[in-house]
Design an enzyme around this catalytic site. Sequence first.
Site, PDB file in Angstrom:
ATOM      1  N   ARG A  16      35.440  41.491  49.226  1.00 25.35           N
ATOM      2  CA  ARG A  16      34.274  41.364  48.346  1.00 25.35           C
ATOM      3  C   ARG A  16      34.624  40.478  47.157  1.00 25.35           C
ATOM      4  NH1 ARG A  16      36.598  46.089  48.217  1.00 25.35           N
ATOM      5  NH2 ARG A  16      35.127  46.952  49.716  1.00 25.35           N
ATOM      6  N   ASP A  63      48.349  46.830  52.659  1.00 29.17           N
ATOM      7  CA  ASP A  63      48.616  47.105  51.257  1.00 29.17           C
ATOM      8  C   ASP A  63      49.618  46.052  50.801  1.00 29.17           C
ATOM      9  OD1 ASP A  63      49.563  47.976  48.808  1.00 29.17           O
ATOM     10  OD2 ASP A  63      49.951  50.038  49.451  1.00 29.17           O
ATOM     11  N   SER A 142      44.042  35.799  34.816  1.00 30.47           N
ATOM     12  CA  SER A 142      42.830  36.244  34.133  1.00 30.47           C
ATOM     13  C   SER A 142      42.893  35.847  32.667  1.00 30.47           C
ATOM     14  CB  SER A 142      42.697  37.774  34.240  1.00 30.47           C
ATOM     15  OG  SER A 142      41.683  38.267  33.383  1.00 30.47           O
ATOM     16  N   TYR A 154      47.104  45.541  32.960  1.00 30.84           N
ATOM     17  CA  TYR A 154      46.437  44.409  33.608  1.00 30.84           C
ATOM     18  C   TYR A 154      46.807  43.095  32.912  1.00 30.84           C
ATOM     19  CZ  TYR A 154      42.480  41.846  35.727  1.00 30.84           C
ATOM     20  OH  TYR A 154      41.679  40.947  36.408  1.00 30.84           O
ATOM     21  N   ALA A 155      46.779  43.086  31.575  1.00 37.15           N
ATOM     22  CA  ALA A 155      47.116  41.881  30.824  1.00 37.15           C
ATOM     23  C   ALA A 155      48.552  41.448  31.088  1.00 37.15           C
ATOM     24  CB  ALA A 155      46.890  42.111  29.333  1.00 37.15           C
ATOM     25  N   ALA A 157      50.363  42.134  33.751  1.00 35.36           N
ATOM     26  CA  ALA A 157      50.469  41.647  35.133  1.00 35.36           C
ATOM     27  C   ALA A 157      49.915  40.239  35.268  1.00 35.36           C
ATOM     28  CB  ALA A 157      49.740  42.605  36.068  1.00 35.36           C
ATOM     29  N   LYS A 158      48.779  39.986  34.646  1.00 29.31           N
ATOM     30  CA  LYS A 158      48.152  38.671  34.769  1.00 29.31           C
ATOM     31  C   LYS A 158      48.944  37.604  34.025  1.00 29.31           C
ATOM     32  CE  LYS A 158      44.649  39.648  37.420  1.00 29.31           C
ATOM     33  NZ  LYS A 158      44.676  39.179  38.831  1.00 29.31           N
TER      34      LYS A 158
END
Length: 253
Positions: A16, A63, A142, A154-155, A157-158
């Site tokens: 998606r 995965d 991102s 998240y920050a 990782a990105k």
Amino acid sequence: MSSTEQRVAIVTGAARGIGAATAVRLAEQGRAVAVLDLDESACKDTVETITGAGGRAVAVGADVSDEAQVQAAVERVAAELGRPTVLVNNAGVLRDNLLFKMSAGDWDTVMGVHLRGAFLMTRAVQSHMVDAHFGRVVNLSSSSALGNRGQANYAAAKAGLQGFTKTLAIELGKFGVTANAVAPGFIVTDMTAATAARVGMDFEDFQTAAATQIPVQRVGRPADVAGAIAFFTGDDAGFVSGQVLYVAGGPLD
């Protein structure tokens, strides 16, 4: 690679959103596409969109943070579609929270999917690229890589993916392989809908508010990101490597 051999792409997180739009876009450009996601059955719509238009695609469940599953998935793609020479590391998850509320599990899950996943997928595919003397790796970063409240995991990782991308460009360039990152801003996806829910806003209101802060005065759509990814995977981008492109409707600091 012979001039008649169809290039094979793997797009992770392609059931998606940005991944699905990218898979369809690459198929429109003549590539066979492995539509990879955690749940193979969830890839059905993306695969049918591609095959319905006359393209070649296969759904693959894996995965990306699991080493054995990644290796099996890449071997299956090579057997069913041909050796993969285009890889889009798009798979991602959110486990948002303020730092003092964030669990170690939430940190590890996000790092596992985004960073470990991109590492494992790229390591598994790079030998096919080296053998073909052609390869394109695109990692999804991102705008959150610049810092975002409630997204320490998240920050990080990105931002890490940007360093990973630049290192791949240095190591693999001599083999005809480029590596670039696309860093979306506000894109209408299930993940941004989840962020709206986290902060207690109606998603339509969330989008309207976001658009007022974007120079082009609209939020992004998955197709906007897919177009940038498609450029990086093409022949015309052979002298572009190690770059981070923000697809955010305006400049970012």
